[in-house]
Design an enzyme around this catalytic site. Sequence first.
Site, PDB file in Angstrom:
ATOM      1  N   SER A  17       0.858  -1.196   0.000  1.00 44.44           N
ATOM      2  CA  SER A  17       0.000   0.000   0.000  1.00 44.44           C
ATOM      3  C   SER A  17       0.890   1.239   0.000  1.00 44.44           C
ATOM      4  O   SER A  17       1.623   1.498   0.966  1.00 44.44           O
ATOM      5  CB  SER A  17      -0.888  -0.002   1.243  1.00 44.44           C
ATOM      6  OG  SER A  17      -1.397   1.303   1.444  1.00 44.44           O
ATOM      7  N   HIS A  42      -1.188  -1.361  -4.311  1.00 45.44           N
ATOM      8  CA  HIS A  42      -2.469  -1.033  -3.674  1.00 45.44           C
ATOM      9  C   HIS A  42      -2.556   0.482  -3.458  1.00 45.44           C
ATOM     10  O   HIS A  42      -1.698   1.073  -2.786  1.00 45.44           O
ATOM     11  CB  HIS A  42      -2.554  -1.782  -2.348  1.00 45.44           C
ATOM     12  CG  HIS A  42      -3.837  -1.646  -1.603  1.00 45.44           C
ATOM     13  ND1 HIS A  42      -4.952  -2.417  -1.865  1.00 45.44           N
ATOM     14  CD2 HIS A  42      -4.196  -0.825  -0.579  1.00 45.44           C
ATOM     15  CE1 HIS A  42      -5.935  -2.093  -1.023  1.00 45.44           C
ATOM     16  NE2 HIS A  42      -5.497  -1.118  -0.240  1.00 45.44           N
ATOM     17  N   ASP A  44      -4.781   3.503  -1.989  1.00 43.90           N
ATOM     18  CA  ASP A  44      -5.877   3.800  -1.061  1.00 43.90           C
ATOM     19  C   ASP A  44      -6.459   5.173  -1.350  1.00 43.90           C
ATOM     20  O   ASP A  44      -5.838   6.191  -1.061  1.00 43.90           O
ATOM     21  CB  ASP A  44      -5.353   3.756   0.380  1.00 43.90           C
ATOM     22  CG  ASP A  44      -5.110   2.339   0.851  1.00 43.90           C
ATOM     23  OD1 ASP A  44      -6.053   1.536   0.808  1.00 43.90           O
ATOM     24  OD2 ASP A  44      -3.969   2.033   1.255  1.00 43.90           O
ATOM     25  N   MET A  46      -9.157   7.848  -0.412  1.00 43.03           N
ATOM     26  CA  MET A  46     -10.054   8.226   0.703  1.00 43.03           C
ATOM     27  C   MET A  46     -10.596   9.626   0.446  1.00 43.03           C
ATOM     28  O   MET A  46      -9.841  10.516   0.034  1.00 43.03           O
ATOM     29  CB  MET A  46      -9.281   8.216   2.019  1.00 43.03           C
ATOM     30  CG  MET A  46      -8.605   6.890   2.321  1.00 43.03           C
ATOM     31  SD  MET A  46      -7.887   6.883   3.965  1.00 43.03           S
ATOM     32  CE  MET A  46      -6.928   5.357   3.902  1.00 43.03           C
ATOM     33  N   HIS A  75      -8.333   0.840  -4.059  1.00 39.60           N
ATOM     34  CA  HIS A  75      -9.275   0.615  -2.960  1.00 39.60           C
ATOM     35  C   HIS A  75     -10.040   1.920  -2.724  1.00 39.60           C
ATOM     36  O   HIS A  75      -9.483   2.874  -2.188  1.00 39.60           O
ATOM     37  CB  HIS A  75      -8.453   0.189  -1.726  1.00 39.60           C
ATOM     38  CG  HIS A  75      -9.243  -0.055  -0.496  1.00 39.60           C
ATOM     39  ND1 HIS A  75      -8.638  -0.287   0.734  1.00 39.60           N
ATOM     40  CD2 HIS A  75     -10.582  -0.120  -0.271  1.00 39.60           C
ATOM     41  CE1 HIS A  75      -9.578  -0.478   1.648  1.00 39.60           C
ATOM     42  NE2 HIS A  75     -10.755  -0.376   1.067  1.00 39.60           N
ATOM     43  N   MET A  77     -12.297   4.094  -0.885  1.00 42.01           N
ATOM     44  CA  MET A  77     -12.983   4.381   0.377  1.00 42.01           C
ATOM     45  C   MET A  77     -13.687   5.718   0.185  1.00 42.01           C
ATOM     46  O   MET A  77     -13.289   6.754   0.725  1.00 42.01           O
ATOM     47  CB  MET A  77     -11.963   4.411   1.523  1.00 42.01           C
ATOM     48  CG  MET A  77     -11.477   3.010   1.892  1.00 42.01           C
ATOM     49  SD  MET A  77      -9.935   2.999   2.809  1.00 42.01           S
ATOM     50  CE  MET A  77      -8.763   3.036   1.455  1.00 42.01           C
ATOM     51  N   MET A 148     -11.440  -6.210   5.415  1.00 43.45           N
ATOM     52  CA  MET A 148     -10.674  -5.219   6.185  1.00 43.45           C
ATOM     53  C   MET A 148     -10.387  -5.769   7.575  1.00 43.45           C
ATOM     54  O   MET A 148     -11.309  -6.199   8.281  1.00 43.45           O
ATOM     55  CB  MET A 148     -11.466  -3.910   6.331  1.00 43.45           C
ATOM     56  CG  MET A 148     -11.623  -3.073   5.085  1.00 43.45           C
ATOM     57  SD  MET A 148     -10.090  -2.491   4.325  1.00 43.45           S
ATOM     58  CE  MET A 148      -9.271  -1.616   5.655  1.00 43.45           C
ATOM     59  N   ASP A 186      -6.637  -6.579   4.374  1.00 40.95           N
ATOM     60  CA  ASP A 186      -6.030  -5.242   4.419  1.00 40.95           C
ATOM     61  C   ASP A 186      -6.102  -4.672   5.824  1.00 40.95           C
ATOM     62  O   ASP A 186      -7.195  -4.475   6.361  1.00 40.95           O
ATOM     63  CB  ASP A 186      -6.807  -4.350   3.433  1.00 40.95           C
ATOM     64  CG  ASP A 186      -6.227  -2.952   3.312  1.00 40.95           C
ATOM     65  OD1 ASP A 186      -5.201  -2.651   3.942  1.00 40.95           O
ATOM     66  OD2 ASP A 186      -6.826  -2.158   2.559  1.00 40.95           O
TER      67      ASP A 186
HETATM   68  C1  DX5 Z   1      -6.427   1.510   5.577  1.00 41.46           C
HETATM   69  C2  DX5 Z   1      -5.955   1.150   4.201  1.00 41.46           C
HETATM   70  C3  DX5 Z   1      -4.817   0.221   4.161  1.00 41.46           C
HETATM   71  C4  DX5 Z   1      -3.558   0.700   4.837  1.00 41.46           C
HETATM   72  C5  DX5 Z   1      -2.800  -0.499   5.281  1.00 41.46           C
HETATM   73  O1  DX5 Z   1      -7.644   2.131   5.494  1.00 41.46           O
HETATM   74  O2  DX5 Z   1      -6.998   0.570   3.446  1.00 41.46           O
HETATM   75  O3  DX5 Z   1      -4.544  -0.219   2.838  1.00 41.46           O
HETATM   76  O4  DX5 Z   1      -2.756   1.495   4.003  1.00 41.46           O
HETATM   77  O5  DX5 Z   1      -1.720  -0.101   6.049  1.00 41.46           O
HETATM   78  P1  DX5 Z   1      -1.060  -1.072   7.133  1.00 41.46           P
HETATM   79  O6  DX5 Z   1      -0.602  -2.297   6.418  1.00 41.46           O
HETATM   80  O7  DX5 Z   1       0.067  -0.250   7.689  1.00 41.46           O
HETATM   81  O8  DX5 Z   1      -2.129  -1.394   8.156  1.00 41.46           O
HETATM   82 ZN    ZN Z   2      -6.456  -0.359   1.483  1.00 39.98          ZN
END
Ligand code: DX5
Ligand code: ZN
Length: 239
Positions: A17, A42, A44, A46, A75, A77, A148, A186
């Site tokens: 990620s 990956h 993320d 948000m 991903h 969110m 998750m 994740d």
């Molecule tokens: C959290 C993200 C993850 C995050 C994982 O909302 O979806 O992908 O970056 O990070 P670690 O592996 O450090 O928990």
């Molecule tokens: Zn993620």
Amino acid sequence: MLRERLPVFEPVRICPSILSADLVHLGDDIASVAQAGAGFIHVDVMDGHFVPNLTMGVPLVKQLAHFTEVPLDVHLMISNPIEQLPWFIEAGADMLTVHAEALDGEGLVCVVRMMRDAGVRAAVALKPATPVDAIAPVLEEVDMVLVMSVEPGFSGQSYIEGSQDKVAAVVRMARERGCAPLIQVDGGIGCSTAPLVCAQGADLLVCGNAVFAADDPASALREIQAIGEDAREDALSIA
Ligand code: DX5
Ligand code: ZN
């Protein structure tokens, strides 16, 4: 632009990620995990609404799609995936993950259909408190289910104990329905938690801090992958 090449995952693969990467030197970080055998990069996304944090979006996906050969797993969110999905498809995402909590059953069916029609791999994610029934309307249609193991929003959180039970529940539900989506986990995944989820059937492990906060991200990736793979093989040999 859609890219055709996507790996078939038999061994456990790591999806680093980039939320935890050195964003000033992102290209170098991606090159090193690509060389170490990352399954997906990956990303993320948000929106500050579906989750409290605000991170990266379409322009970065677009540049990464040109920069790396490793497929991008994005991903989402975000609260309004139906509206924004076409932007991410156009930007070159290889796999798009929408959250079951962001949509009702009809909306989920609609986004998964949009992804399939566009030739993008489709995935659905479950927050820790969401029961697996939420993915029932699309389970047979998705390429991947994301479980998750932390509350979405931030990297570097601790794995929520018992999250592996949800992996097992997804595997059971898929078996009952005669399908076999990839299962990705994740949140808080590293050397000590990878075996828990891989023993229950996880194929893909998202790793933020466990890879990018390590002194040597490439060797951290290989180590977590090997540990996860061993756990999966052990579980298969017992079953
Ligand atoms: C959290 C993200 C993850 C995050 C994982 O909302 O979806 O992908 O970056 O990070 P670690 O592996 O450090 O928990
Ligand atoms: Zn993620």
